[in-house]
Scaffold this active site. Structure first.
Site, PDB file in Angstrom:
ATOM      1  N   HIS A 133       0.834  -1.210   0.000  1.00  0.00           N
ATOM      2  CA  HIS A 133       0.000   0.000   0.000  1.00  0.00           C
ATOM      3  C   HIS A 133       0.871   1.264   0.000  1.00  0.00           C
ATOM      4  O   HIS A 133       0.605   2.203  -0.732  1.00  0.00           O
ATOM      5  CB  HIS A 133      -0.889   0.037   1.254  1.00  0.00           C
ATOM      6  CG  HIS A 133      -1.864  -1.096   1.354  1.00  0.00           C
ATOM      7  ND1 HIS A 133      -1.998  -1.874   2.484  1.00  0.00           N
ATOM      8  CD2 HIS A 133      -2.772  -1.591   0.470  1.00  0.00           C
ATOM      9  CE1 HIS A 133      -2.935  -2.778   2.301  1.00  0.00           C
ATOM     10  NE2 HIS A 133      -3.420  -2.640   1.086  1.00  0.00           N
ATOM     11  N   LYS A 175     -18.399  -6.345   7.800  1.00  0.00           N
ATOM     12  CA  LYS A 175     -17.208  -7.152   7.545  1.00  0.00           C
ATOM     13  C   LYS A 175     -16.329  -7.194   8.783  1.00  0.00           C
ATOM     14  O   LYS A 175     -15.973  -6.157   9.329  1.00  0.00           O
ATOM     15  CB  LYS A 175     -16.440  -6.534   6.361  1.00  0.00           C
ATOM     16  CG  LYS A 175     -15.648  -7.544   5.537  1.00  0.00           C
ATOM     17  CD  LYS A 175     -14.984  -6.853   4.359  1.00  0.00           C
ATOM     18  CE  LYS A 175     -13.560  -7.354   4.153  1.00  0.00           C
ATOM     19  NZ  LYS A 175     -12.798  -6.513   3.210  1.00  0.00           N
TER      20      LYS A 175
END
Lengths: 163, 163, 163, 163, 163, 163
Positions: free
Chosen positions: B18, B42
């Protein structure tokens, strides 16, 4: 020096596709350790003990195969067992990418262990443990797709559920 | 006019892959907003606050980067922040199709926002937040795969679980 | 500092899919250099001069676009033109892998130049210069798939061949 | 019994990616025969003799490697050489499907010979003989991507062409 | 003899992409049975009755279409309904592999039933029931992506949740 | 109304995989026109006349099959023959993308003609006309992969070349 390979998986349950990879692998390695990954976070149909039993019965005719289970990192297990290779079967493109990432990560964790890929025989290309379970659940014919002992265990399992 | 891009994700936790995309993106945009998607449905390992903290520490040396979180539609968030682009990293073919569908849907929702793809550096091609978590869980070496602060947080997390 | 991107390709001939990528790219960059790769080893339908002419006519309404041609290494050309990005359109998974390898090789040759991918609009997802040429050859309707000038050039070309 | 694998290819020219596969293969097999496929219908940059010479120089430090060439069916060659395996490297999804079809066809032609796949190291994932040749042609830096002897041969080849 | 096809799916909810496949299928078959798979193990947003109602309203203008639901093996259901074909739509490569394995398994279970694939129209290539639900949840515009009745049901569902 | 499908291809030469698709297609259509694409720009091993002859001999036992050839646009040919469908076989992911683009282009050229995909039987998944030719050239056993007449033609062809 003895060439040992670890063949890891869930084997929930073992299919004839797995047996085919083991048989091919025995042409390349002196010994294959079939290693059931014990993952408490993942729901399975059969317990590790049931899976081990089915594998042992299905592989009774092969020499140089050992059935075991492990938890933790695969490379740690392989190193402990003196294996120089991790054996994997491939059936499809979607298998490929995941296997690829795993092989690269495992290589980073231990450079001395090779991941070796064999291609499943044509007859097994479309079967997986989960497709087998779906078919068996509703009485679909799975003759020839799993060892005889697995067929019996699946029927028993679904009969229990129905009762 | 200032060129702003939103870089959305779960960042549970942030990896060096990332960071690499953010660094590349800063060559193209005046400002990058790293936006943690808050999705109560989630399950995540780290809370949004923990993820924000790790991102901020990992990105302390970069100018023109802001860390934020959002819920709801990505294009609504991007529009609100005056972003003209959504930044995404790609590592593999399987990423590609999902990203493709998402980019087409987002374009339908707001034609003025472009999705821009950069390719992750070779060293990060096989890592993902979930592979990192699996490795860290069993004591696999993750040096160089995540920022130092993430490594500490992961070790703390797994030590707590073990106790 | 001006943000310049090179958009390389054969453009044999330019399609509305290419125009779409250029239009999207202009939202991200201050200037786009459309660069025809001159490759004497590859047979083309139109000469570099014809391709340049069609591109210029098709892009007459855009500011900040320059049409050029080059031979040799793309990264050398990009560096010479002070571009910080290579712009590429993607339509399909099969594009992806080749583009991926190219982007990684170009990065190795010059770390300061980013490859940036945009996704072609839905309407252009199935067209390519070669599919257009095949259709035009046998009188298939290509209205709306290529700029008007390209349509005229294609008809002229196939009329000549038929004579 | 000695375990022999054939590693077939064009090797036009050999790259460090090929060397990497051979090195990994030597952990699994007692001997590897690197077999240049002689295909008069396919244009190559280097003659079979040149390719053989470059391979031998690049592999001088390895024991248990033989360099050879063959024409005709690969399985016939492998059988003649008493090989029990065909060794192949994989880099990408697009490789996978072709390799898959070939492996199934070869298995049909001779059931006793296994195709074994190894995954190329991360550093070689984006290189192929043809990308190397393209880069070398225009003076791109290929240090570290091919053995030293190949670099010299490529430079010589392109100098001749330029003269 | 009447040519009947079964078009199985979750239809949770039906999208315009599904309607498109049904419309195309009616050019090939005398009758299409849209069959909702009832799978108690899989969580759905709408009940089978709600899904059936939405399908019926959306398909009111088509002759030769029947809406039904089933559980158990698809091939058993198809045989019972005298269908000679299973109709499937495809949008992407990732659909393809799963569909492929399913088609091969179904063929093994009943050789007389063909799986027939049609390709979704360009406008529907990026939509799926789950992407629609995600967009609708946060008030994204889904006009033209689902039948009018589905839009109303989705809004009602999310209003209930918000209250 | 009679349901006619065109099954286009090079058929250079026809394989048992093609025959399998035709046989499956006859369950869905009243008549199948096997249409050899005559493309003077593409080199073929057998002439259109030879290919037609082999197809006719291989399909002698099927009713409702016609063998023909065409040049120009496929949709024009299909329209002329009153076909409402184009029949295609699929074997692999790489087939899929190309077929997908072609189907979308053909749909744009004539909305009334559907492209219908069937999946090749498992036994034919790895064969293609070119793999067959490669194997036959060097004396590989192709029994069961092509019709008997094709086998004879291939042997004759390669004997001539050898002389």
């Amino acid at each position: 020096m003895e060439r040992i390979a670890v063949y890891p998986g869930s084997f929930d349950p073992v299919t004839n596709g797995h047996i085919d990879i083991i048989e091919r692998g025995l042409n390349l390695f002196d010994k294959i350790i079939v290693a059931i990954l014990y993952n408490p976070a993942k729901k399975s149909m059969f317990s590790v003990e049931e899976r081990k039993k089915m594998l042992k019965e299905s592989l009774a005719n092969f020499d140089n195969v050992e059935v075991d289970s492990f938890s933790g990192l695969l490379v740690d297990y392989a190193r402990m067992r003196n294996a120089k290779a991790i054996l994997r079967g491939m059936r499809a493109v979607s298998d490929f990418e995941y296997e690829f990432q795993l092989a690269l990560m495992n290589r980073r964790l231990d450079k001395k262990i090779q991941t070796v890929f064999l291609i499943t025989g044509l007859r097994w290309i479309f079967i997986s443990s989960s497709i087998i379970k779906d078919a068996a659940k509703f009485g679909g014919n799975i003759d020839g797709l799993v060892p005889e002992t697995v067929k019996l265990h699946l029927h028993k399992k679904f009969r229990q559920e129905a009762e």
